[in-house]
Enzyme design. Structure first.
Site, PDB file in Angstrom:
ATOM      1  N   ASP A   1       0.887  -1.168   0.000  1.00 35.43           N
ATOM      2  CA  ASP A   1       0.000   0.000   0.000  1.00 35.43           C
ATOM      3  C   ASP A   1       0.918   1.209   0.000  1.00 35.43           C
ATOM      4  O   ASP A   1       1.740   1.371   0.911  1.00 35.43           O
ATOM      5  CB  ASP A   1      -0.876  -0.036   1.270  1.00 35.43           C
ATOM      6  CG  ASP A   1      -1.834   1.143   1.334  1.00 35.43           C
ATOM      7  OD1 ASP A   1      -1.503   2.236   0.830  1.00 35.43           O
ATOM      8  OD2 ASP A   1      -2.925   0.968   1.903  1.00 35.43           O
TER       9      ASP A   1
ATOM     10  N   ASN B   1       1.834   3.591 -10.541  1.00 32.33           N
ATOM     11  CA  ASN B   1       0.527   3.671 -11.193  1.00 32.33           C
ATOM     12  C   ASN B   1      -0.591   3.983 -10.192  1.00 32.33           C
ATOM     13  O   ASN B   1      -1.594   4.590 -10.550  1.00 32.33           O
ATOM     14  CB  ASN B   1       0.256   2.331 -11.894  1.00 32.33           C
ATOM     15  CG  ASN B   1      -1.071   2.322 -12.623  1.00 32.33           C
ATOM     16  OD1 ASN B   1      -1.287   3.116 -13.520  1.00 32.33           O
ATOM     17  ND2 ASN B   1      -1.961   1.427 -12.216  1.00 32.33           N
TER      18      ASN B   1
ATOM     19  N   SER C   1       1.303   9.846 -14.769  1.00 33.56           N
ATOM     20  CA  SER C   1       0.742  11.160 -14.454  1.00 33.56           C
ATOM     21  C   SER C   1      -0.621  11.250 -15.138  1.00 33.56           C
ATOM     22  O   SER C   1      -1.439  10.324 -15.044  1.00 33.56           O
ATOM     23  CB  SER C   1       1.729  12.232 -14.939  1.00 33.56           C
ATOM     24  OG  SER C   1       1.194  13.511 -14.827  1.00 33.56           O
TER      25      SER C   1
ATOM     26  N   TYR D   1      -6.361  16.961  -7.100  1.00 25.04           N
ATOM     27  CA  TYR D   1      -5.862  15.916  -8.008  1.00 25.04           C
ATOM     28  C   TYR D   1      -4.826  16.518  -8.954  1.00 25.04           C
ATOM     29  O   TYR D   1      -3.731  15.979  -9.121  1.00 25.04           O
ATOM     30  CB  TYR D   1      -7.031  15.312  -8.806  1.00 25.04           C
ATOM     31  CG  TYR D   1      -6.602  14.266  -9.805  1.00 25.04           C
ATOM     32  CD1 TYR D   1      -6.075  13.042  -9.383  1.00 25.04           C
ATOM     33  CD2 TYR D   1      -6.712  14.484 -11.178  1.00 25.04           C
ATOM     34  CE1 TYR D   1      -5.673  12.075 -10.307  1.00 25.04           C
ATOM     35  CE2 TYR D   1      -6.315  13.528 -12.104  1.00 25.04           C
ATOM     36  CZ  TYR D   1      -5.797  12.321 -11.658  1.00 25.04           C
ATOM     37  OH  TYR D   1      -5.396  11.363 -12.575  1.00 25.04           O
TER      38      TYR D   1
ATOM     39  N   LYS E   1      -0.674  15.696  -9.513  1.00 22.66           N
ATOM     40  CA  LYS E   1      -0.081  15.296 -10.805  1.00 22.66           C
ATOM     41  C   LYS E   1       0.916  16.354 -11.286  1.00 22.66           C
ATOM     42  O   LYS E   1       1.954  15.997 -11.851  1.00 22.66           O
ATOM     43  CB  LYS E   1      -1.180  15.044 -11.848  1.00 22.66           C
ATOM     44  CG  LYS E   1      -2.079  13.853 -11.517  1.00 22.66           C
ATOM     45  CD  LYS E   1      -1.325  12.527 -11.484  1.00 22.66           C
ATOM     46  CE  LYS E   1      -2.227  11.322 -11.305  1.00 22.66           C
ATOM     47  NZ  LYS E   1      -1.524  10.050 -11.188  1.00 22.66           N
TER      48      LYS E   1
HETATM   49  N1  NAP Z   1      -8.552   6.453 -15.798  1.00 22.08           N
HETATM   50  C1  NAP Z   1      -8.244   7.661 -16.253  1.00 22.08           C
HETATM   51  O1  NAP Z   1      -9.048   8.305 -16.972  1.00 22.08           O
HETATM   52  C2  NAP Z   1      -6.892   8.249 -15.952  1.00 22.08           C
HETATM   53  C3  NAP Z   1      -6.478   9.345 -16.699  1.00 22.08           C
HETATM   54  C4  NAP Z   1      -5.229   9.903 -16.446  1.00 22.08           C
HETATM   55  C5  NAP Z   1      -4.424   9.351 -15.471  1.00 22.08           C
HETATM   56  N2  NAP Z   1      -4.846   8.278 -14.750  1.00 22.08           N
HETATM   57  C6  NAP Z   1      -3.955   7.752 -13.726  1.00 22.08           C
HETATM   58  O2  NAP Z   1      -3.727   6.382 -14.000  1.00 22.08           O
HETATM   59  C7  NAP Z   1      -3.347   5.713 -12.785  1.00 22.08           C
HETATM   60  C8  NAP Z   1      -4.085   4.400 -12.705  1.00 22.08           C
HETATM   61  O3  NAP Z   1      -5.447   4.663 -12.529  1.00 22.08           O
HETATM   62  P1  NAP Z   1      -6.587   3.771 -13.210  1.00 22.08           P
HETATM   63  O4  NAP Z   1      -7.183   4.565 -14.312  1.00 22.08           O
HETATM   64  O5  NAP Z   1      -6.088   2.413 -13.517  1.00 22.08           O
HETATM   65  O6  NAP Z   1      -7.655   3.748 -12.018  1.00 22.08           O
HETATM   66  P2  NAP Z   1      -8.210   2.509 -11.160  1.00 22.08           P
HETATM   67  O7  NAP Z   1      -8.837   1.515 -12.073  1.00 22.08           O
HETATM   68  O8  NAP Z   1      -9.036   3.134 -10.091  1.00 22.08           O
HETATM   69  O9  NAP Z   1      -6.893   1.857 -10.565  1.00 22.08           O
HETATM   70  C9  NAP Z   1      -6.148   2.497  -9.586  1.00 22.08           C
HETATM   71  C10 NAP Z   1      -5.263   1.462  -8.954  1.00 22.08           C
HETATM   72  O10 NAP Z   1      -4.471   2.115  -7.933  1.00 22.08           O
HETATM   73  C11 NAP Z   1      -4.489   1.260  -6.803  1.00 22.08           C
HETATM   74  N3  NAP Z   1      -4.292   2.042  -5.575  1.00 22.08           N
HETATM   75  C12 NAP Z   1      -4.977   3.115  -5.143  1.00 22.08           C
HETATM   76  N4  NAP Z   1      -4.507   3.522  -3.956  1.00 22.08           N
HETATM   77  C13 NAP Z   1      -3.502   2.681  -3.641  1.00 22.08           C
HETATM   78  C14 NAP Z   1      -2.622   2.558  -2.541  1.00 22.08           C
HETATM   79  N5  NAP Z   1      -2.713   3.400  -1.488  1.00 22.08           N
HETATM   80  N6  NAP Z   1      -1.687   1.590  -2.544  1.00 22.08           N
HETATM   81  C15 NAP Z   1      -1.612   0.724  -3.594  1.00 22.08           C
HETATM   82  N7  NAP Z   1      -2.421   0.769  -4.649  1.00 22.08           N
HETATM   83  C16 NAP Z   1      -3.357   1.724  -4.680  1.00 22.08           C
HETATM   84  C17 NAP Z   1      -5.871   0.644  -6.818  1.00 22.08           C
HETATM   85  O11 NAP Z   1      -5.886  -0.489  -6.010  1.00 22.08           O
HETATM   86  P3  NAP Z   1      -7.248  -1.201  -5.511  1.00 22.08           P
HETATM   87  O12 NAP Z   1      -7.579  -2.142  -6.622  1.00 22.08           O
HETATM   88  O13 NAP Z   1      -6.860  -1.844  -4.238  1.00 22.08           O
HETATM   89  O14 NAP Z   1      -8.269  -0.112  -5.345  1.00 22.08           O
HETATM   90  C18 NAP Z   1      -6.033   0.330  -8.293  1.00 22.08           C
HETATM   91  O15 NAP Z   1      -5.430  -0.890  -8.629  1.00 22.08           O
HETATM   92  C19 NAP Z   1      -3.650   6.694 -11.655  1.00 22.08           C
HETATM   93  O16 NAP Z   1      -2.451   7.256 -11.193  1.00 22.08           O
HETATM   94  C20 NAP Z   1      -4.514   7.771 -12.324  1.00 22.08           C
HETATM   95  O17 NAP Z   1      -4.378   9.023 -11.714  1.00 22.08           O
HETATM   96  C21 NAP Z   1      -6.060   7.704 -14.976  1.00 22.08           C
END
Ligand code: NAP
Length: 246
Positions: free
Chosen positions: A27, A53, A104, A118, A122
């Site tokens: 975590d 990530n 990011s 947020y 970033k």
């Molecule tokens: N989706 C978008 O539109 C988007 C756009 C730009 C950037 N991003 C960035 O992409 C990255 C990945 O996000 P995603 O889109 O894949 O979202 P997601 O599906 O919500 O996945 C986020 C992941 O981060 C893990 N996580 C959160 N807090 C954590 C912690 N304290 N320790 C360890 N793991 C943790 C979550 O684990 P759990 O499974 O345990 O919850 C999940 O596996 C993020 O940094 C986000 O800001 C996303």
């Protein structure tokens, strides 16, 4: 993973594809678990790549975001990444190289309404990455930023709304509702998460990675727009996109 009980699916996929995968508990907000997981990994193998990530978005007006909500957002998206980097850097230096990928967002270079904290995390990650590439270059450690636009992951379900802003009498109510409508439309045009995964794979498997990788049409479009606009023009463009009439 922070919850090992969720590991069944990825283990099943890895087994099916005959991939040698170990899943460890980590975590990013629990620094002991970061240290422990990284030392367990290093005992078995080298560490050539770190992908930061983990992340989520806190949404809501600044005024209505509590100190605790703000700190938790930074603990995950910013300090978490710092801790994992600090833990792998001595290892990568000993190995004479490595790659660190910081996931990011376009939100690390342009800002949209009601997401200030947020964006803050970033932007901070972007600037930190830009700075440390100078101190790490001489050790052959490469820093890479990934900047996706909207991605169809669980991100959108995992958005944390600042508690105080949920109140029906919030002075920002009308703006929150208007902005939420635009976000709902955005979610209709997301890219598949595998696009981001492919970009990360490309970045970590080339000897000469770029510093920044922009992923998605929307991401390219908005960054181009920002580059070619004055601050005022860009502000008006964003207000138009989010239907903010004032
Ligand atoms: N989706 C978008 O539109 C988007 C756009 C730009 C950037 N991003 C960035 O992409 C990255 C990945 O996000 P995603 O889109 O894949 O979202 P997601 O599906 O919500 O996945 C986020 C992941 O981060 C893990 N996580 C959160 N807090 C954590 C912690 N304290 N320790 C360890 N793991 C943790 C979550 O684990 P759990 O499974 O345990 O919850 C999940 O596996 C993020 O940094 C986000 O800001 C996303």
């Amino acid at each position: 993973m922070r919850n090992l009980k969720d590991s069944d699916k990825i283990i099943e996929v890895a087994n099916k594809e005959k991939l040698p995968l170990d899943v460890l508990q980590l975590d990013v907000t629990d620094y002991n678990s970061v240290k422990e997981a990284i030392s367990q990994m290093y005992e078995k193998k080298r560490i050539d790549v770190l992908v930061n990530n983990a992340g989520y978005a806190l949404a809501g007006p600044l005024e209505e975001s509590s100190t605790e909500e703000i700190k938790t957002q930074f603990e995950t998206n910013f300090f978490g990444a710092i801790k994992t980097m600090q833990s792998v850097l001595p290892i990568m230096r000993k190995q004479n190289g490595g790659k660190i990928v910081n996931v990011s967002s376009t939100g690390g270079r342009i800002a949209v309404p009601l997401d200030s904290i947020y964006h803050g995390t970033k932007y901070a990650l972007e600037e930190l990455s830009e700075c440390i590439r100078y101190e790490l270059g001489s050790f052959n450690i490469k820093i890479i930023l990934i900047e996706p636009g909207a991605v169809g992951s669980k991100f959108w379900n995992n958005i944390k709304i600042a508690t105080e802003s949920k109140h029906v009498l919030s002075p920002y109510r009308k703006m929150i509702d208007t902005v939420s409508e635009t976000f709902s439309k955005m979610v209709e045009n997301v890219i598949h998460p595998s696009e981001v995964a492919k970009t990360i794979t490309e970045a970590v498997t080339t000897d000469t990675p770029e510093f920044r990788y922009v992923v998605g049409k929307d991401a390219n479009m908005i960054l181009e727009k920002s580059k070619n606009s004055s601050d005022k023009e860009f502000e008006n463009f964003i207000k138009e996109q989010f239907n903010l009439k004032y």
